[in-house]
Design a protein around this motif. Structure first.
Motif, PDB file in Angstrom:
ATOM      1  N   PHE A 148     -16.970  18.730  88.615  1.00 43.92           N
ATOM      2  CA  PHE A 148     -15.762  17.984  88.956  1.00 43.92           C
ATOM      3  C   PHE A 148     -15.570  18.124  90.459  1.00 43.92           C
ATOM      4  O   PHE A 148     -15.390  19.242  90.963  1.00 43.92           O
ATOM      5  N   SER A 205     -12.750  21.344  94.906  1.00 37.46           N
ATOM      6  CA  SER A 205     -13.611  21.529  93.743  1.00 37.46           C
ATOM      7  C   SER A 205     -14.981  20.912  93.962  1.00 37.46           C
ATOM      8  O   SER A 205     -15.173  20.045  94.810  1.00 37.46           O
ATOM      9  N   SER A 233     -16.887  23.727  89.567  1.00 35.86           N
ATOM     10  CA  SER A 233     -15.682  23.329  88.842  1.00 35.86           C
ATOM     11  C   SER A 233     -16.072  22.268  87.826  1.00 35.86           C
ATOM     12  O   SER A 233     -16.893  21.395  88.107  1.00 35.86           O
ATOM     13  N   CYS A 234     -15.506  22.373  86.642  1.00 34.18           N
ATOM     14  CA  CYS A 234     -15.838  21.430  85.582  1.00 34.18           C
ATOM     15  C   CYS A 234     -14.557  20.938  84.930  1.00 34.18           C
ATOM     16  O   CYS A 234     -13.525  21.623  84.952  1.00 34.18           O
ATOM     17  N   GLY A 235     -14.607  19.727  84.380  1.00 38.23           N
ATOM     18  CA  GLY A 235     -13.444  19.142  83.727  1.00 38.23           C
ATOM     19  C   GLY A 235     -12.919  17.935  84.481  1.00 38.23           C
ATOM     20  O   GLY A 235     -13.677  17.191  85.110  1.00 38.23           O
ATOM     21  N   ASN A 287      -9.106  21.449  84.412  1.00 35.41           N
ATOM     22  CA  ASN A 287     -10.396  21.883  84.946  1.00 35.41           C
ATOM     23  C   ASN A 287     -10.476  23.401  85.025  1.00 35.41           C
ATOM     24  O   ASN A 287      -9.470  24.111  84.912  1.00 35.41           O
ATOM     25  N   SER A 315      -6.847  20.748  92.155  1.00 31.19           N
ATOM     26  CA  SER A 315      -8.228  20.945  92.602  1.00 31.19           C
ATOM     27  C   SER A 315      -8.285  21.939  93.758  1.00 31.19           C
ATOM     28  O   SER A 315      -8.851  21.659  94.810  1.00 31.19           O
TER      29      SER A 315
END
Length: 364
Positions: A76, A81, A103-105, A110, A140
């Motif tokens: 992400f 991020s 970072s993911c989501g 996230n 973020s």
């Protein structure tokens, strides 16, 4: 290789500090998209992460490959991020295993995530997520993301408080604002300090952090980290298992709007930093210099800084910090990472949409 060379001399900040070093700075690669982290391969090549989501290979001949390394997990990417650290396993020469933080989501939900993969020299194989910060957060900012290995082959992953969730740095029921210790498969070691405590995440190693973006383990097994403060209050800490480093109950900084975060800079049961900076330098990476090219820097922490546009050298005297020195200010760059190379040179990543990999060696 770009052969551009800049000459410089370090600037002493404290009377009595070690003799300043003369050095030259070489550009090894440019055009990198906000480079974030650097790892040295056994064959003399390097891997560099770009926050925009790419892993780049610089081969043993010093050439930046045009195509990014395949097999990287999707990150992400927004604000702070994206793809962050690349760290080689201690047995990488045999196993080929490495770890990536990212970072993911989505913006609404996230996490900081950690993946393991095998590098075959050209691409990543068997890439799989092994850890995900809980709970999910919005926004973020403040992911942490640095990785270090302890002598027992477990790893430390630094985290952030998510910016808008700073009170959660004191809540052991989640991972925000902490450093976690993991086995290489992402599980929690049974001897972690919070294992067995009610309402505590078993992965926690230390708590009370704001946004930890520098960590290292020295030959004696000591763990040093640094973290961003708000306005003022950036810190270097000596990390011990189970300790609480205070954020936001104690701080040497104030909020960005000038308001008070806490009236306290110290309280019982909360750890004091080895160093704090006010105004902030925005520390972003860290290495312990143990090379032979710069004997005057031997055994010092080198801390890359974004807002400070410098690398701050901090002498260590046992478990205490000594004098400081400001390096590479003449370059006028925001520095995202600093590493000691196998050759004893200092390697720097500049934080820019067209960032550079720089190599610092003694002046001729």
């Amino acid at each position: 290789m770009n052969k551009t060379t800049l000459l410089g001399t370090s600037l002493l900040l404290c009377a009595g500090a070690a003799t300043a070093a003369d050095y030259q700075v070489e550009t090894l690669a440019d055009g990198l998209s906000n480079p974030w982290s650097l790892a040295f391969l056994p064959d003399g090549g390097m891997l560099v992460t770009e926050r925009s989501g790419q892993l780049r290979l610089i081969d043993a001949a010093g050439q930046l490959r045009a195509e990014p390394v395949a097999g990287v997990p999707e990150a992400f990417v927004n604000g702070q991020s994206g793809l962050m650290e690349v760290a080689l396993a201690p047995d990488f020469a045999e196993s080929g295993e490495l770890f990536l933080s990212y970072s993911c989501g989505t913006r609404e939900a996230n996490h900081t995530c950690l993946a393991a993969a095998t590098f075959n020299g050209e691409a990543l194989e068997n890439t799989h997520e092994i850890f995900r910060v809980q709970p999910a957060k919005k926004g973020s900012a403040h992911y942490g993301g640095r990785i270090a290995f302890l002598p027992d082959n477990t790893l430390l992953l630094t985290l952030g408080d998510g910016f808008d969730y700073r009170e959660q740095a004191q809540n052991t029921a989640n991972h925000l604002g902490s450093i976690v210790r993991l086995n290489r498969d992402g599980s929690a070691p049974e001897d972690n300090p919070f294992v067995g405590q009610a309402d505590a995440m078993p992965e926690l190693y230390s708590i009370g952090h704001r946004n930890v973006q520098g960590i290292l383990v020295d030959d004696a097994g000591r763990v040093f980290s640094h973290e961003h403060g708000p306005r003022g209050g950036d810190e270097i800490n000596l990390i011990e298992a189970g300790k609480n480093y205070g954020w936001p109950k104690i701080t040497y900084g104030i909020d960005y709007n000038g308001s008070q975060i806490s009236p306290y800079t110290e309280l019982p049961g909360l750890e004091q930093p080895l160093v704090y900076w006010d105004p902030s330098i925005a520390p972003s990476g860290m290495t312990l210099y143990q090379g032979e090219l710069f004997p005057e820097w031997q055994g010092s922490l080198l801390v890359s800084a974004l807002a400070g546009k410098e690398v701050r050298r901090v002498e260590l005297k046992g478990n205490a910090a000594g004098e400081q020195e400001s390096l590479f200010t003449e370059l006028g760059e925001r520095f995202r990472d600093v590493r000691t190379g196998p050759d004893g040179a200092v390697y720097l990543l500049t934080d820019s949409p067209s960032g550079q990999l720089l190599r610092v060696v003694p002046a001729n």
